[in-house]
Design a protein around this motif. Sequence first.
Motif, PDB file in Angstrom:
ATOM      1  N   THR A   3      -2.059   7.866   8.296  1.00  0.00           N
ATOM      2  CA  THR A   3      -2.259   7.271   6.981  1.00  0.00           C
ATOM      3  C   THR A   3      -2.902   8.273   6.034  1.00  0.00           C
ATOM      4  O   THR A   3      -2.485   8.401   4.882  1.00  0.00           O
ATOM      5  N   LEU A   4      -3.908   8.988   6.515  1.00  0.00           N
ATOM      6  CA  LEU A   4      -4.579   9.985   5.685  1.00  0.00           C
ATOM      7  C   LEU A   4      -3.602  11.061   5.226  1.00  0.00           C
ATOM      8  O   LEU A   4      -3.550  11.420   4.045  1.00  0.00           O
ATOM      9  N   ILE A   5      -2.800  11.568   6.135  1.00  0.00           N
ATOM     10  CA  ILE A   5      -1.837  12.620   5.795  1.00  0.00           C
ATOM     11  C   ILE A   5      -0.792  12.105   4.815  1.00  0.00           C
ATOM     12  O   ILE A   5      -0.439  12.797   3.846  1.00  0.00           O
ATOM     13  N   LEU A   6      -0.300  10.897   5.025  1.00  0.00           N
ATOM     14  CA  LEU A   6       0.690  10.332   4.111  1.00  0.00           C
ATOM     15  C   LEU A   6       0.125  10.166   2.700  1.00  0.00           C
ATOM     16  O   LEU A   6       0.799  10.488   1.711  1.00  0.00           O
ATOM     17  N   LEU A   7      -1.099   9.670   2.601  1.00  0.00           N
ATOM     18  CA  LEU A   7      -1.711   9.488   1.287  1.00  0.00           C
ATOM     19  C   LEU A   7      -1.965  10.825   0.595  1.00  0.00           C
ATOM     20  O   LEU A   7      -1.730  10.967  -0.617  1.00  0.00           O
ATOM     21  N   MET A   8      -2.429  11.820   1.351  1.00  0.00           N
ATOM     22  CA  MET A   8      -2.666  13.139   0.767  1.00  0.00           C
ATOM     23  C   MET A   8      -1.348  13.800   0.342  1.00  0.00           C
ATOM     24  O   MET A   8      -1.278  14.442  -0.709  1.00  0.00           O
ATOM     25  N   LEU A   9      -0.321  13.627   1.135  1.00  0.00           N
ATOM     26  CA  LEU A   9       0.986  14.179   0.795  1.00  0.00           C
ATOM     27  C   LEU A   9       1.548  13.504  -0.456  1.00  0.00           C
ATOM     28  O   LEU A   9       2.073  14.176  -1.357  1.00  0.00           O
ATOM     29  N   LEU A  10       1.422  12.191  -0.535  1.00  0.00           N
ATOM     30  CA  LEU A  10       1.887  11.467  -1.716  1.00  0.00           C
ATOM     31  C   LEU A  10       1.139  11.932  -2.963  1.00  0.00           C
ATOM     32  O   LEU A  10       1.745  12.201  -4.005  1.00  0.00           O
ATOM     33  N   PHE A  11      -0.190  12.047  -2.866  1.00  0.00           N
ATOM     34  CA  PHE A  11      -0.978  12.525  -4.003  1.00  0.00           C
ATOM     35  C   PHE A  11      -0.550  13.930  -4.419  1.00  0.00           C
ATOM     36  O   PHE A  11      -0.373  14.211  -5.611  1.00  0.00           O
ATOM     37  N   SER A  12      -0.359  14.819  -3.442  1.00  0.00           N
ATOM     38  CA  SER A  12       0.016  16.204  -3.743  1.00  0.00           C
ATOM     39  C   SER A  12       1.369  16.281  -4.444  1.00  0.00           C
ATOM     40  O   SER A  12       1.536  17.039  -5.405  1.00  0.00           O
ATOM     41  N   ALA A  32      11.048  12.363  -1.963  1.00  0.00           N
ATOM     42  CA  ALA A  32      10.057  12.391  -0.875  1.00  0.00           C
ATOM     43  C   ALA A  32       8.893  11.454  -1.186  1.00  0.00           C
ATOM     44  O   ALA A  32       8.409  10.730  -0.303  1.00  0.00           O
ATOM     45  N   ALA A  33       8.440  11.444  -2.444  1.00  0.00           N
ATOM     46  CA  ALA A  33       7.336  10.556  -2.834  1.00  0.00           C
ATOM     47  C   ALA A  33       7.748   9.093  -2.695  1.00  0.00           C
ATOM     48  O   ALA A  33       6.954   8.252  -2.252  1.00  0.00           O
ATOM     49  N   ILE A  34       8.978   8.784  -3.031  1.00  0.00           N
ATOM     50  CA  ILE A  34       9.467   7.408  -2.903  1.00  0.00           C
ATOM     51  C   ILE A  34       9.530   6.984  -1.433  1.00  0.00           C
ATOM     52  O   ILE A  34       9.137   5.866  -1.086  1.00  0.00           O
ATOM     53  N   ILE A  35       9.979   7.880  -0.570  1.00  0.00           N
ATOM     54  CA  ILE A  35      10.050   7.572   0.859  1.00  0.00           C
ATOM     55  C   ILE A  35       8.649   7.335   1.422  1.00  0.00           C
ATOM     56  O   ILE A  35       8.408   6.373   2.165  1.00  0.00           O
ATOM     57  N   ILE A  36       7.706   8.209   1.081  1.00  0.00           N
ATOM     58  CA  ILE A  36       6.326   8.062   1.573  1.00  0.00           C
ATOM     59  C   ILE A  36       5.719   6.756   1.069  1.00  0.00           C
ATOM     60  O   ILE A  36       5.067   6.028   1.824  1.00  0.00           O
ATOM     61  N   ALA A  37       5.929   6.445  -0.205  1.00  0.00           N
ATOM     62  CA  ALA A  37       5.405   5.187  -0.756  1.00  0.00           C
ATOM     63  C   ALA A  37       6.017   3.992  -0.027  1.00  0.00           C
ATOM     64  O   ALA A  37       5.324   3.004   0.258  1.00  0.00           O
ATOM     65  N   GLY A  38       7.300   4.077   0.299  1.00  0.00           N
ATOM     66  CA  GLY A  38       7.954   3.002   1.036  1.00  0.00           C
ATOM     67  C   GLY A  38       7.365   2.813   2.423  1.00  0.00           C
ATOM     68  O   GLY A  38       7.184   1.681   2.885  1.00  0.00           O
ATOM     69  N   VAL A  39       7.057   3.920   3.093  1.00  0.00           N
ATOM     70  CA  VAL A  39       6.422   3.834   4.417  1.00  0.00           C
ATOM     71  C   VAL A  39       5.054   3.165   4.306  1.00  0.00           C
ATOM     72  O   VAL A  39       4.704   2.298   5.122  1.00  0.00           O
ATOM     73  N   LEU A  40       4.289   3.531   3.288  1.00  0.00           N
ATOM     74  CA  LEU A  40       2.966   2.932   3.107  1.00  0.00           C
ATOM     75  C   LEU A  40       3.066   1.439   2.774  1.00  0.00           C
ATOM     76  O   LEU A  40       2.267   0.634   3.265  1.00  0.00           O
ATOM     77  N   VAL A  41       4.035   1.070   1.967  1.00  0.00           N
ATOM     78  CA  VAL A  41       4.243  -0.353   1.664  1.00  0.00           C
ATOM     79  C   VAL A  41       4.640  -1.108   2.931  1.00  0.00           C
ATOM     80  O   VAL A  41       4.179  -2.225   3.172  1.00  0.00           O
TER      81      VAL A  41
END
Length: 87
Positions: A23-32, A59-68
Amino acid sequence: MHKTTMRFDKLKKQVELPGSWITLILLMLLFSIKYFLGVTNALVPELAGSWILLVPEFAAIIIAGVLVGRVVSCWQKYQKSTHVDLN
């Protein structure tokens, strides 16, 4: 999220969820990625809407979808769970 141990205090509306590196890596990657896109749009406005920026945006859309998806999974576990006092 299938093996994650979660406990819910439904009276106080609290959730106990252990931290996760994923979760931490996904959030940091999305922010970056979003930061990169914002800076790029500010410094080089002619690239806005170009094909070059579609890959990071996708890539940002995919990461956001995983978090949702993770949030939906937590909500479903909350709905099925029983009350636990989290003092």
